[in-house]
Design an enzyme around this catalytic site. Structure first.
Site, short mmCIF file in Angstrom:
data_model
loop_
_atom_site.label_atom_id
_atom_site.label_comp_id
_atom_site.label_asym_id
_atom_site.label_seq_id
_atom_site.Cartn_x
_atom_site.Cartn_y
_atom_site.Cartn_z
N SER A 292 46.63 54.87 18.70
CA SER A 292 45.97 56.02 18.11
C SER A 292 45.31 55.62 16.78
CB SER A 292 46.97 57.17 17.95
OG SER A 292 46.32 58.39 17.71
N ASP B 160 43.52 62.03 28.07
CA ASP B 160 43.81 61.86 26.64
C ASP B 160 42.63 62.37 25.81
OD1 ASP B 160 44.29 60.97 24.03
OD2 ASP B 160 45.17 59.08 24.68
N HIS C 167 48.41 61.57 25.62
CA HIS C 167 48.35 60.72 24.43
C HIS C 167 49.73 60.24 23.98
CE1 HIS C 167 46.22 58.96 21.08
NE2 HIS C 167 47.02 59.55 20.22
#
Length: 220
Positions: free
Chosen positions: A122, A190, A202
Site C-alpha cells: 500500500s 482492490d 486490500h
C-alpha cells in the site's frame, strides 16, 4: 473507471481506517537502527502500509518474511522495517523513501556481499516505487522522489515485492531496470491499486506470501 483525486483520497482514508480496525490499531512498530549492520546473505527491507501494525507489517511484511525464510533455506536472512510515519500526513511516503535508501546504502557499505529484497504494501509500495526511481507523486498517499538506490548497488537488489501498489490506479507501473525482478500484486476489487470497491481485497495480501517467496527464490 477513474475517480477524481478528492474521491480517491477519501476512499483511501476510509480504507486505511478500516485496516487499522481489522488489524488492531495502536500496536507499536519498531525499526532497527540503520547503523546496526547485520551481515546476512539477504536483508529484507519492508515498508508497511498506512496504519499497519506488526514488526515488518502485520498484513504483508511479517508473512512475506516468514515465507521467504521457509522457502529459501540456503541463505541467512535479516530484516529492516522502514522508519516512516506510514500515515495520511503530507510527505509520509517521501520520508520512507529517504529512510529506505539511507538504510540500503549503509548496509551495502557495511556488508559488501549482502543482497536485498524490497517489500512494500500500500503506502509502503509508494515508498519502494520512489526508492527505485518510479515516482508515486499523484498516487494515493504518494509523494515525490527524494532519493534513489545508487546504480552501484542496484545489481544487489535481488527482488522487489509490492502489494496493493497505489501507482497502478493512476496508470503507472514498475518498468525499466527493476521490472524483471518485480512482483507487483493487485487483488481483484482492490480500490487502492485498481478501480474496485472491495476494501477486504486490500487486506488480503498475506495470502500471496508464498507466491512472493517462490518468485524471490528464483532471483536470489
Amino acid at each position: 473507471m477513474r475517480f477524481p483525486p478528492s474521491l480517491t483520497s477519501r476512499r483511501f482514508a476510509a480504507l486505511a481506517a478500516t485496516a487499522c480496525v481489522v488489524s488492531g490499531a495502536g500496536v507499536a512498530v519498531t525499526a532497527a537502527p540503520a547503523s546496526a549492520a547485520q551481515c546476512s546473505d539477504v536483508n529484507v527491507v519492508s515498508a508497511r502500509g498506512t496504519g499497519e501494525p506488526g514488526t515488518l507489517g502485520w498484513i504483508v511484511g511479517d508473512p512475506v518474511y516468514s515465507a521467504l525464510r521457509s522457502e529459501i533455506r540456503n541463505r541467512t536472512f535479516s530484516a529492516y522495517s522502514v522508519d516512516y510515519p506510514a500515515d495520511l500526513s503530507t510527505g509520509s511516503a517521501s520520508k520512507g523513501n529517504t529512510d529506505l535508501v539511507d538504510h540500503v546504502k549503509s548496509q551495502a557499505a557495511s556488508c559488501p556481499n549482502q543482497k536485498f529484497i524490497l517489500v512494500g504494501y500500500s503506502q509502503g509500495a509508494n515508498v519502494v516505487d520512489n526508492s527505485i526511481g518510479i515516482s508515486s507523486d499523484g498516487a494515493a498517499v504518494g509523494g515525490p522522489i527524494t532519493a534513489t538506490i545508487p546504480a552501484s548497488i542496484e545489481p544487489r537488489v535481488a527482488a522487489v515485492l509490492v502489494f496493493g501498489n497505489p501507482i497502478r490506479a493512476i496508470g503507472r507501473s514498475i518498468t525499466g531496470t527493476y521490472q524483471s525482478r518485480t512482483l507487483d500484486v493487485c487483488a481483484d476489487g482492490d480500490p487502492v491499486c485498481g478501480a474496485g470497491f472491495d476494501i477486504l481485497a486490500h487486506l488480503s495480501y498475506g495470502d500471496d506470501a508464498d507466491e512472493a517467496a517462490d518468485f524471490a527464490a528464483g532471483k536470489v
